[in-house]
Design an enzyme around this catalytic site. Structure first.
Site, PDB file in Angstrom:
ATOM      1  N   ASP A  37       0.867  -1.181   0.000  1.00  0.00           N
ATOM      2  CA  ASP A  37       0.000   0.000   0.000  1.00  0.00           C
ATOM      3  C   ASP A  37       0.903   1.230   0.000  1.00  0.00           C
ATOM      4  O   ASP A  37       2.099   1.131   0.244  1.00  0.00           O
ATOM      5  CB  ASP A  37      -0.863   0.023   1.269  1.00  0.00           C
ATOM      6  CG  ASP A  37      -1.989  -0.993   1.201  1.00  0.00           C
ATOM      7  OD1 ASP A  37      -2.171  -1.603   0.140  1.00  0.00           O
ATOM      8  OD2 ASP A  37      -2.672  -1.175   2.225  1.00  0.00           O
ATOM      9  N   LYS A  59      -3.947   2.920  -2.402  1.00  0.00           N
ATOM     10  CA  LYS A  59      -5.205   3.620  -2.587  1.00  0.00           C
ATOM     11  C   LYS A  59      -4.878   5.098  -2.598  1.00  0.00           C
ATOM     12  O   LYS A  59      -4.338   5.630  -1.648  1.00  0.00           O
ATOM     13  CB  LYS A  59      -6.161   3.278  -1.448  1.00  0.00           C
ATOM     14  CG  LYS A  59      -6.471   1.803  -1.377  1.00  0.00           C
ATOM     15  CD  LYS A  59      -7.537   1.533  -0.356  1.00  0.00           C
ATOM     16  CE  LYS A  59      -7.965   0.080  -0.373  1.00  0.00           C
ATOM     17  NZ  LYS A  59      -7.078  -0.802   0.385  1.00  0.00           N
ATOM     18  N   MET A 174      -8.991   7.830   9.499  1.00  0.00           N
ATOM     19  CA  MET A 174      -9.722   8.091   8.249  1.00  0.00           C
ATOM     20  C   MET A 174     -10.871   9.080   8.484  1.00  0.00           C
ATOM     21  O   MET A 174     -11.954   8.935   7.916  1.00  0.00           O
ATOM     22  CB  MET A 174     -10.283   6.779   7.669  1.00  0.00           C
ATOM     23  CG  MET A 174      -9.193   5.790   7.321  1.00  0.00           C
ATOM     24  SD  MET A 174      -9.838   4.218   6.731  1.00  0.00           S
ATOM     25  CE  MET A 174     -10.367   3.452   8.251  1.00  0.00           C
TER      26      MET A 174
HETATM   27  N1  SAH Z   1      -3.605  -0.062   9.796  1.00  0.00           N
HETATM   28  C1  SAH Z   1      -3.321   1.338   9.968  1.00  0.00           C
HETATM   29  C2  SAH Z   1      -4.533   2.198   9.716  1.00  0.00           C
HETATM   30  C3  SAH Z   1      -5.064   2.093   8.304  1.00  0.00           C
HETATM   31  S1  SAH Z   1      -6.400   3.189   7.998  1.00  0.00           S
HETATM   32  C4  SAH Z   1      -2.719   1.563  11.363  1.00  0.00           C
HETATM   33  O1  SAH Z   1      -2.762   0.666  12.209  1.00  0.00           O
HETATM   34  O2  SAH Z   1      -2.159   2.637  11.593  1.00  0.00           O
HETATM   35  C5  SAH Z   1      -5.546   4.606   7.405  1.00  0.00           C
HETATM   36  C6  SAH Z   1      -5.594   5.706   8.426  1.00  0.00           C
HETATM   37  O3  SAH Z   1      -4.583   5.538   9.415  1.00  0.00           O
HETATM   38  C7  SAH Z   1      -5.326   7.090   7.876  1.00  0.00           C
HETATM   39  O4  SAH Z   1      -6.465   7.628   7.270  1.00  0.00           O
HETATM   40  C8  SAH Z   1      -4.959   7.822   9.142  1.00  0.00           C
HETATM   41  O5  SAH Z   1      -6.106   8.106   9.908  1.00  0.00           O
HETATM   42  C9  SAH Z   1      -4.170   6.782   9.887  1.00  0.00           C
HETATM   43  N2  SAH Z   1      -2.691   6.897   9.713  1.00  0.00           N
HETATM   44  C10 SAH Z   1      -1.866   5.921   9.353  1.00  0.00           C
HETATM   45  N3  SAH Z   1      -0.580   6.335   9.362  1.00  0.00           N
HETATM   46  C11 SAH Z   1      -0.615   7.618   9.768  1.00  0.00           C
HETATM   47  C12 SAH Z   1       0.375   8.618   9.994  1.00  0.00           C
HETATM   48  N4  SAH Z   1       1.676   8.383   9.816  1.00  0.00           N
HETATM   49  N5  SAH Z   1      -0.031   9.851  10.411  1.00  0.00           N
HETATM   50  C13 SAH Z   1      -1.327  10.120  10.597  1.00  0.00           C
HETATM   51  N6  SAH Z   1      -2.298   9.218  10.393  1.00  0.00           N
HETATM   52  C14 SAH Z   1      -1.961   7.978   9.985  1.00  0.00           C
END
Ligand code: SAH
Length: 252
Positions: A37, A59, A174
């Site tokens: 991803d 995405k 998100m």
């Molecule tokens: N599996 C991931 C989340 C996937 S959904 C996890 O555990 O972190 C994707 C969302 O994760 C984004 O829309 C945002 O809300 C958050 N996200 C992931 N990495 C981020 C980062 N470095 N900074 C801010 N938000 C992040």
């Protein structure tokens, strides 16, 4: 004998090599195919091994390079060919990463799966800017939710009344697009409009940014600041611990 393929569901952490686990590095180094991803970020993606076949499943906003079903089909196909397949995702694969669905598909196809947990952004991103999700004085429970759903739609799977009544920390992933509606739904259901909110964009990356404000105003503040995904939103009294430009908090 037929060589056995295997799929590793790997979490990359919130971005940057520093928070990639040792196990994740090991399995990435040994991978023959990597389905990635975009969320793991430039630093990790540019360091993927040259010898592996790399497939972008990213995405980009609403445009999905590959649909979820195609990604699952590819994982199954490569594993059946006997390949060592890494499915690389941001954060932890089982926190809003569709890792659970992918595990089910692999199981159904009798394909071995190994989960390599990652540091989830839900916890690490607020933490990195000095916001602990729990604190004896401020919060004894945490709710992590997706902000993907518009709470004004009747089919919303989330119980906004219950969320508004809860006293712990709310963490939203998100949630940038729907933040005004989410904040409105919480206030409409009785949450204190002065509850502090922090939005952390691109957490743990070089261009990380924090925006704060009270729940009643945060939608407008975020709009004015041009807040963009990826961002973690934290709602609750723990946000009081945030200090802008804190000289004592050394960034990663
Ligand atoms: N599996 C991931 C989340 C996937 S959904 C996890 O555990 O972190 C994707 C969302 O994760 C984004 O829309 C945002 O809300 C958050 N996200 C992931 N990495 C981020 C980062 N470095 N900074 C801010 N938000 C992040």
């Amino acid at each position: 004998m037929e060589r056995k393929g295997k799929v590793y569901l790997v979490g990359s952490g919130p971005g940057g090599m520093g928070l990639l686990t040792v196990r994740a590095m090991e399995v990435i180094a040994g991978a023959e195919v990597i389905l990635f991803d975009q969320l793991p970020g430039e630093e990790i993606l540019s360091a993927l091994p040259a010898h592996a076949e790399k497939i972008d499943c990213g995405k980009y906003g609403n445009r999905h390079t590959l649909e979820q079903e195609e990604i699952e089909d590819l994982m199954v196909r490569y594993a059946r060919e006997g390949k060592q397949v890494v499915r690389l995702k941001g954060g932890d694969p089982f926190v809003f990463g569709r890792g659970g669905e992918e595990m089910e598909v692999l199981r159904m196809n009798d394909i071995q799966v190994e989960l390599v947990p990652g540091v989830t952004s839900a916890v690490a991103v607020p933490g990195a800017v000095g916001i602990p999700l729990t604190h004896r004085k401020y919060a004894s429970q945490v709710t992590i939710l997706t902000g993907h759903e518009d709470p004004t739609k009747p089919e919303s799977a989330l119980d906004w009344e219950l969320l508004a009544r809860g006293r712990g920390t709310i963490v939203i992933l998100m949630g940038v697009k729907n933040l005004p509606m989410i904040a409105g739904a919480l206030v409409a259901n009785g949450k204190d409009p002065e509850t502090p909110v922090a939005i952390i964009e691109r957490g743990l990356r070089k261009d990380q940014r924090v925006t704060t404000g009270p729940l009643r105003e945060i939608g407008a503040i975020a709009g004015d600041a041009g807040v963009k995904p990826p961002a973690v939103i934290v709602i609750g009294d723990v946000v009081r611990l945030y200090r802008e430009g804190d000289p004592w908090l050394i960034p990663l």
